[in-house]
Design a protein around this motif. Structure first.
Motif, PDB file in Angstrom:
ATOM      1  N   TYR A   1     -32.974-113.362 -28.615  1.00 26.63           N
ATOM      2  CA  TYR A   1     -34.111-112.457 -28.830  1.00 26.63           C
ATOM      3  C   TYR A   1     -35.426-113.072 -29.119  1.00 26.63           C
ATOM      4  O   TYR A   1     -35.504-114.102 -29.874  1.00 26.63           O
ATOM      5  N   TYR A   2     -36.611-112.825 -28.210  1.00 32.51           N
ATOM      6  CA  TYR A   2     -37.786-113.391 -28.238  1.00 32.51           C
ATOM      7  C   TYR A   2     -38.714-112.430 -27.923  1.00 32.51           C
ATOM      8  O   TYR A   2     -38.350-111.763 -27.073  1.00 32.51           O
ATOM      9  N   GLU A   3     -39.915-112.443 -27.949  1.00 33.35           N
ATOM     10  CA  GLU A   3     -40.888-111.704 -27.503  1.00 33.35           C
ATOM     11  C   GLU A   3     -40.778-111.987 -25.757  1.00 33.35           C
ATOM     12  O   GLU A   3     -41.178-113.179 -25.356  1.00 33.35           O
ATOM     13  N   GLY A   4     -40.925-110.747 -25.020  1.00 32.72           N
ATOM     14  CA  GLY A   4     -40.745-110.916 -23.614  1.00 32.72           C
ATOM     15  C   GLY A   4     -39.231-111.179 -23.120  1.00 32.72           C
ATOM     16  O   GLY A   4     -39.273-111.174 -21.911  1.00 32.72           O
TER      17      GLY A   4
END
Length: 358
Positions: free
Chosen positions: A254-257
């Motif tokens: 999970y990460y931004e984008g």
């Protein structure tokens, strides 16, 4: 079709650490003959090499060890463990360790640090055990999520079989064994394209699971592996060569984008897969589990990866069976992430079955 990375890009064996009995085995002698210029270092056990396993100083030479060192041993304990996800049974390993160096890999935290490939030379004993074990199971009378017809044996729990196959014939021998076992098939996951394996003629008795993740993420954490596009490009070739081709979406990080990057990956898959590959495609979805000790090790050789792998604000601790402190995404967050990716697979790859997601 051309694949950019070959085994020669990954290994240049300078040292072989070997148990005393290795030259007595045909497979052992074959491997030694293949690397005649390598320095031979005899050790009492493939598990007990202080300068490689559990040695903090090895962190500085992590990738050099992966490239230049090979270990040869005799597999002592032969047993199958029950499993219910990717396989019905975990086979005795024909190898341990890997020349690739994925930052999230659990094997280094079990065996210690760089953990180069160990090949087991008593392959005939391993095969004999597997044939007897499969015979005891009898026919598979009740279909399950693993396979509707065959008992499935995982042979690649502790390494990458495609890379192993480029160094010796252990994998080819195991594939030939399962072609003649009437009630069983084998399986393994891979991040390396070994084109020679297209000639092995598995006759549908080998399930190969290509591990996939978004491109930019793979470039950061899948160190020394075949590129994602090359893995996808190979899938139709493997289907045509007689393999059952599946995919692992693993590990999901999970990460931004992250959603946009997975959508791009699914679009590429949908654009490239032919009808035959789509017809039998099944995926497995595995979200990231990391380890406190491995995090500390990674900080010594690949700290950038840890910016995505070790995020305490999003993760919770879980103790493993061996007492290690593992981390995974917090329960509520993970449940939402799993739902999101499962829905995305259903929507963008409607022909792809999901064996499990967690």
């Amino acid at each position: 079709m051309f694949y950019s990375r070959t085994i020669h890009d990954l290994v240049d064996i300078k040292e072989i650490w070997l148990e005393p009995a290795v030259p007595q085995y045909k497979r052992g002698q074959e491997i030694l003959d293949r690397f005649p210029d390598a320095k031979l270092i005899e050790v009492p056990s493939h598990w007990k090499i202080p300068s490689l396993h559990g040695f903090h100083g090895a962190v500085e030479n992590w990738l050099k060890i992966k490239r230049n060192v090979l270990i040869l041993g005799v597999k002592k304990s032969l047993s199958c463990r029950p499993n219910s996800r990717s396989s019905n049974f975990i086979s005795p390993s024909e190898s341990n360790g890997c020349t690739m160096s994925c930052a999230y890999c659990y094997v280094p935290r079990r065996k210690g640090y760089a953990n180069p490939i160990t090949l087991f030379v008593n392959i005939e004993q391993i095969m004999g055990y597997l044939e007897r074990h499969a015979k005891k199971q009898g026919p598979k009378t009740l279909p399950d999520a693993v396979d509707p017809l065959y008992w499935v044996y995982e042979i690649g729990e502790n390494g990458d079989c495609s890379a192993d196959a480029a160094l010796c014939d252990n994998i080819k021998d195991l594939m030939n064994l399962f072609k003649r076992i009437p009630n069983a098939k084998l399986t393994f996951a891979t991040k390396f394209i070994n084109r020679d394996m297209l000639a092995y003629d598995p006759q549908g008795k080998t399930r190969i699971r290509f591990s996939l993740m978004p491109h930019k993420l793979s470039k950061l954490v899948d160190v020394r592996t075949t590129s994602i596009s090359d893995r996808i490009d190979a899938m139709n070739d493997y289907t045509a060569a007689g393999y059952e081709v599946n995919v692992n979406f693993s590990p999901v990080i999970y990460y931004e984008g992250w959603e946009a990057d997975w959508k791009d990956l699914f679009t590429e898959l949908d654009d490239k897969l032919d009808a035959r590959t789509r017809q039998q495609l099944t995926c497995e979805i595995i979200f990231l589990t990391h380890n406190e000790h491995l995090h500390e090790v990674n900080m010594g050789w690949h700290p950038r990866a840890e910016e995505l792998l070790w995020v305490p604000a999003l993760q919770e601790f879980k103790y493993s069976e061996t007492g290690g402190r593992n981390v995974r995404y917090k329960r509520g967050l993970k449940a939402a992430l799993v739902r999101t990716l499962v829905e995305m697979v259903h929507r963008r790859l409607p022909y792809c079955n999901i064996r499990y997601a967690f």
